[in-house]
Scaffold this active site. Structure first.
Site, PDB file in Angstrom:
ATOM      1  N   THR A   1       0.874  -1.175   0.000  1.00  0.00           N
ATOM      2  CA  THR A   1       0.000   0.000   0.000  1.00  0.00           C
ATOM      3  C   THR A   1       0.907   1.220   0.000  1.00  0.00           C
ATOM      4  O   THR A   1       1.697   1.422   0.919  1.00  0.00           O
ATOM      5  CB  THR A   1      -0.930   0.011   1.223  1.00  0.00           C
ATOM      6  OG1 THR A   1      -1.811  -1.106   1.122  1.00  0.00           O
ATOM      7  CG2 THR A   1      -1.750   1.289   1.281  1.00  0.00           C
TER       8      THR A   1
ATOM      9  N   LYS B   1      -7.438   1.404  -2.723  1.00  0.00           N
ATOM     10  CA  LYS B   1      -7.046   1.029  -1.351  1.00  0.00           C
ATOM     11  C   LYS B   1      -7.252   2.212  -0.406  1.00  0.00           C
ATOM     12  O   LYS B   1      -7.631   2.034   0.753  1.00  0.00           O
ATOM     13  CB  LYS B   1      -5.592   0.554  -1.332  1.00  0.00           C
ATOM     14  CG  LYS B   1      -5.055   0.159   0.052  1.00  0.00           C
ATOM     15  CD  LYS B   1      -5.680  -1.131   0.589  1.00  0.00           C
ATOM     16  CE  LYS B   1      -5.265  -1.411   2.034  1.00  0.00           C
ATOM     17  NZ  LYS B   1      -3.985  -2.093   2.168  1.00  0.00           N
TER      18      LYS B   1
ATOM     19  N   LYS C   1       0.453   5.435   8.148  1.00  0.00           N
ATOM     20  CA  LYS C   1       1.061   5.590   6.814  1.00  0.00           C
ATOM     21  C   LYS C   1      -0.028   5.678   5.753  1.00  0.00           C
ATOM     22  O   LYS C   1      -0.034   6.597   4.913  1.00  0.00           O
ATOM     23  CB  LYS C   1       1.966   4.390   6.503  1.00  0.00           C
ATOM     24  CG  LYS C   1       2.501   4.403   5.069  1.00  0.00           C
ATOM     25  CD  LYS C   1       3.024   3.032   4.592  1.00  0.00           C
ATOM     26  CE  LYS C   1       1.909   2.020   4.392  1.00  0.00           C
ATOM     27  NZ  LYS C   1       2.285   0.841   3.580  1.00  0.00           N
TER      28      LYS C   1
END
Lengths: 287, 287
Positions: free
Chosen positions: A97, A172, A240
């Site tokens: 990701t 995502k 993150k």
């Protein structure tokens, strides 16, 4: 198929995913920053590569799942990285990701080298990786997607082509935004229940199956109530992801007050020492 | 049972719920602010009462589902209300989503009159009311709960005693808090998908079944994408519920930044003329 497959990043997720490729009889080379983490794969027949460059030189398709966007950038675009050393016609698949704009840069760098690169981040966690039931969100050219699909099907189940390079990462981000805001609601509902003197387990019986129902309410609220903060998904990784989503939203001039609030709350949790906990530890802020 | 049952409030929810009691052969009297809304029940054999007082004087058990806490207060605690006119030993059941502290006041006022009052708000919407599948969250004495249960089972399915008076309302607040925060996430995820040039329907295929899964994502996001803002649940009623939750949280000294954000966003939507839309219209703020 006699293709040489490469795999970079043999952490909790990557080790399971690469293991499925081996299991399916693929010829696999692996590289990982920490060689020890690759040992179980090596003992099952995978070959060791000393660097991304060494791996790129021998592989037709390379999968990566590493930590942060800076790791992706180094592995792909560094001097001894995948792109500079890829075989003509090779396919690179980043399952980390990471930043959508970085995925776009990698795809065009690969195209310049007459190769292909797609972004294919996953959801489903360590369980999904272990059971090969990952959801895989893919961005990149249709042809590259079709080429990757039979291999992705060895690692996951719900595999959707979301659009051109970067679209897998963007998808995502949608996933993480939905989860982030919902986690606030799950924590506040459970905190409210406790403060009001209710039995939160009993509250879950009432609210768990109706319009408030969610995966997080069913799976993470019970862990919160037990005080089980073991990581299914790490706070630091969630931060993150949310940071990437917030920056992308900013670049697109989209206001996301819910995401911003979630990010601020999780940063507060991390500042209090919670970064290695599971995301359900957010409830500690409400204790 | 020869008990006389009363029902006050024959709006969309109440009409279905009272209808199930009639269907089950109960002897039913009804009162509603707008008599026309009660006509279908009257034509099925329910008796009309001219006021809450008139109804209280003839009934052993009275159900209410009205609009706002001020309506609950008037119906229960007004001079011609239920409590002042209740039969000794009668049971009053408020199914309105209302203030927990008001539920406590009503329960103690009823106890002073040697009667019982419980709070039993519902979730499941008009569909749940029609199909008698409502979730019912009950606050009040155990004995009163046990007495009400066989009647509640005619209207709903998932019926849980949450604790003393006010606990049903508190539990409903937990439900609304979880929904409120999640709605922000659903809207922001869909808005992000659009801005990023993805096909939001396709994004739902990727994120709808994993860790981001929720009732709202499955049921309301598709309506958002179609531009269908017809009310399943009204914005104005959701604002009422969130306001009660926010005030209760305040009284308990609980910070709820997610709820506060949702309430602010929904108030903004209402100010733009959205109060009679369904809650999925929140996505308009992100257009």
């Amino acid at each position: 198929m006699d293709e040489n497959i490469g795999f970079i990043g043999t952490g909790v997720m990557g080790a399971s995913m690469a293991g499925h490729l081996l299991q399916a009889g693929k010829k696999l080379s692996v590289f990982s920053r920490t060689r020890a983490k690759a040992e179980p794969l090596l003992s099952r027949g995978a070959a060791w590569a000393d660097s991304p460059a060494a791996l790129a030189k021998t592989c037709d398709v390379v999968f990566t799942i590493v930590g942060f966007p800076k790791d992706v950038e180094e592995v792909y675009l560094g001097a001894s990285g995948l792109v500079a050393n890829m075989r003509p016609g090779a396919l690179l698949v980043d399952m980390t990701t990471s930043r959508p704009d970085l995925a776009v840069r990698i795809a065009s760098a690969a195209a310049e080298r007459e190769g292909q690169a797609i972004d294919a981040p996953v959801s489903g966690g360590d369980k999904g990786a272990r059971e090969a039931t990952l959801t895989i969100m893919v961005g990149g050219g249709r042809e590259a997607f079709d080429r990757a699909l039979p291999l992705l099907q060895i690692m996951g189940k719900n595999i959707v082509h979301q659009g051109p390079a970067g679209s897998g990462q963007h998808c995502k981000m949608c996933n993480q935004i939905a989860i982030a805001c919902n986690m606030i609601g799950v924590c506040e509902a459970m905190a409210y229940a406790r403060k009001a003197g209710l039995d939160p387990e009993n509250v879950l019986k009432s609210i768990g199956a109706g319009a408030a129902a969610s995966w997080s309410l069913s799976h993470l609220a019970p862990r919160m109530l037990k005080g089980d903060f073991a990581p299914g998904f790490y706070v630091k990784h969630f931060i993150k992801d949310m940071s990437i989503a917030a920056e992308s939203a900013d670049q697109m001039a989209l206001d996301t007050p819910g995401l911003d609030l979630a990010l601020a709350l999780y940063r507060k949790l991390a500042a209090q020492g919670g970064e290695d906990s599971g995301t359900q530890a957010l409830c500690k802020l409400y204790a």
